[in-house]
Design an enzyme around this catalytic site. Structure first.
Site, mmCIF file in Angstrom:
data_model
loop_
_atom_site.group_PDB
_atom_site.id
_atom_site.type_symbol
_atom_site.label_atom_id
_atom_site.label_comp_id
_atom_site.label_asym_id
_atom_site.label_seq_id
_atom_site.Cartn_x
_atom_site.Cartn_y
_atom_site.Cartn_z
ATOM 1 N N GLY A 46 0.813 -1.211 0.000
ATOM 2 C CA GLY A 46 0.000 0.000 0.000
ATOM 3 C C GLY A 46 0.843 1.255 0.000
ATOM 4 O O GLY A 46 1.990 1.244 0.453
ATOM 5 N N GLN A 51 3.025 10.019 1.056
ATOM 6 C CA GLN A 51 4.334 9.356 0.993
ATOM 7 C C GLN A 51 5.125 9.715 -0.264
ATOM 8 O O GLN A 51 6.315 9.449 -0.339
ATOM 9 C CB GLN A 51 4.166 7.827 1.069
ATOM 10 C CG GLN A 51 3.650 7.362 2.413
ATOM 11 C CD GLN A 51 3.509 5.862 2.438
ATOM 12 O OE1 GLN A 51 2.495 5.328 2.004
ATOM 13 N NE2 GLN A 51 4.527 5.165 2.917
ATOM 14 N N CYS A 88 6.484 -0.113 6.991
ATOM 15 C CA CYS A 88 6.051 1.045 6.208
ATOM 16 C C CYS A 88 7.133 1.421 5.207
ATOM 17 O O CYS A 88 8.320 1.442 5.549
ATOM 18 C CB CYS A 88 5.794 2.216 7.154
ATOM 19 S SG CYS A 88 5.279 3.710 6.309
ATOM 20 N N LEU A 89 6.730 1.717 3.977
ATOM 21 C CA LEU A 89 7.687 2.089 2.926
ATOM 22 C C LEU A 89 8.422 3.386 3.257
ATOM 23 O O LEU A 89 9.499 3.634 2.724
ATOM 24 C CB LEU A 89 6.968 2.231 1.579
ATOM 25 C CG LEU A 89 6.324 0.955 1.041
ATOM 26 C CD1 LEU A 89 5.525 1.250 -0.223
ATOM 27 C CD2 LEU A 89 7.386 -0.107 0.764
ATOM 28 N N HIS A 130 -3.626 1.087 8.068
ATOM 29 C CA HIS A 130 -2.286 1.685 7.990
ATOM 30 C C HIS A 130 -2.275 2.857 7.003
ATOM 31 O O HIS A 130 -1.769 3.937 7.302
ATOM 32 C CB HIS A 130 -1.280 0.606 7.566
ATOM 33 C CG HIS A 130 0.124 1.086 7.383
ATOM 34 N ND1 HIS A 130 1.158 0.724 8.227
ATOM 35 C CD2 HIS A 130 0.678 1.909 6.452
ATOM 36 C CE1 HIS A 130 2.277 1.316 7.815
ATOM 37 N NE2 HIS A 130 2.019 2.032 6.738
ATOM 38 N N GLU A 131 -2.868 2.632 5.828
ATOM 39 C CA GLU A 131 -2.817 3.666 4.778
ATOM 40 C C GLU A 131 -3.713 4.858 5.125
ATOM 41 O O GLU A 131 -3.331 6.008 4.885
ATOM 42 C CB GLU A 131 -3.206 3.067 3.418
ATOM 43 C CG GLU A 131 -2.291 1.950 2.913
ATOM 44 C CD GLU A 131 -0.809 2.301 2.910
ATOM 45 O OE1 GLU A 131 -0.465 3.483 2.731
ATOM 46 O OE2 GLU A 131 0.014 1.394 3.131
ATOM 47 N N HIS A 134 -2.059 7.228 7.328
ATOM 48 C CA HIS A 134 -1.140 8.148 6.635
ATOM 49 C C HIS A 134 -1.841 9.456 6.255
ATOM 50 O O HIS A 134 -1.225 10.514 6.252
ATOM 51 C CB HIS A 134 -0.581 7.510 5.348
ATOM 52 C CG HIS A 134 0.659 6.700 5.558
ATOM 53 N ND1 HIS A 134 1.837 7.228 6.040
ATOM 54 C CD2 HIS A 134 0.912 5.387 5.329
ATOM 55 C CE1 HIS A 134 2.749 6.278 6.104
ATOM 56 N NE2 HIS A 134 2.219 5.140 5.681
HETATM 57 ZN ZN ZN Z 1 3.154 3.353 5.600
#
Ligand code: ZN
Length: 174
Positions: A46, A51, A88-89, A130-131, A134
């Site tokens: 995701g 981000q 997380c990316l 999670h997303e 963000h």
């Molecule tokens: Zn993340």
């Protein structure tokens, strides 16, 4: 077009993202760019627009059953509980144990500007939560259960403070 994923420490990750008011070409292009970025490497589940530096309420996800695009998403129902590892990316190299709802129902606009409901359990529900976090400037490190944050390379426990410090240093040295 693939975008650069911003690492922790970038202030855009802590901002509340703006709702999308017009589904213009620029917005739809950003959704496509998010998908290109998601699929640019293996194992990405995701990605939220902040981000990649765009403070907009847009998300793309793929938890193994195809691309899901979310525009102005909202969790309208959440039940049950699951506790599992999450990463997380924007925080590469670390993972932590986070408690989430087991099942969520999400209300979202689609590309045609229609409201839809999408439901998910388990990993998919975790990804939605999670997303959507963000979009509200919340990161998984804010939700770690106890001290259960790990550096992936060493398997060692690290404190959130140390991880933040190390991640900042890595970002500065780039
Ligand atoms: Zn993340």
């Amino acid at each position: 077009m693939e975008k650069v994923i911003l690492p922790f420490g970038d202030p855009v990750l802590r901002k509340t993202a703006e709702p999308v008011t017009v589904l213009d070409n620029e917005t739809l292009q950003l959704l496509s760019d998010l998908a290109d970025t998601l699929y640019a490497a293996e194992g990405r589940a995701g990605l939220a627009a902040p981000q990649v530096g765009a403070s907009k309420r847009l998300i793309v996800m793929d938890c193994g059953s195809g691309l899901i695009e979310l525009i102005n998403p909202e969790i309208v129902e959440a039940d049950g509980e699951q506790t599992d590892a999450e990463a997380c990316l924007s925080f590469p190299g670390y993972s932590g144990i986070v408690k989430r709802a087991y099942h969520v129902k999400v209300k979202t606009l689609n590309r045609q500007g229609q409201w839809c409901l999408i439901e998910g359990d388990d990993m998919l529900a975790r990804c939605f939560q999670h997303e959507i976090d963000h979009l509200n400037g919340i990161l998984f490190i804010d939700r770690i259960e106890g001290d259960n944050l790990y550096e992936n390379a060493s398997g060692q426990k690290v404190s959130v403070e140390d991880a933040v410090r190390m991640s900042r240093r890595e970002n500065l040295s780039e």
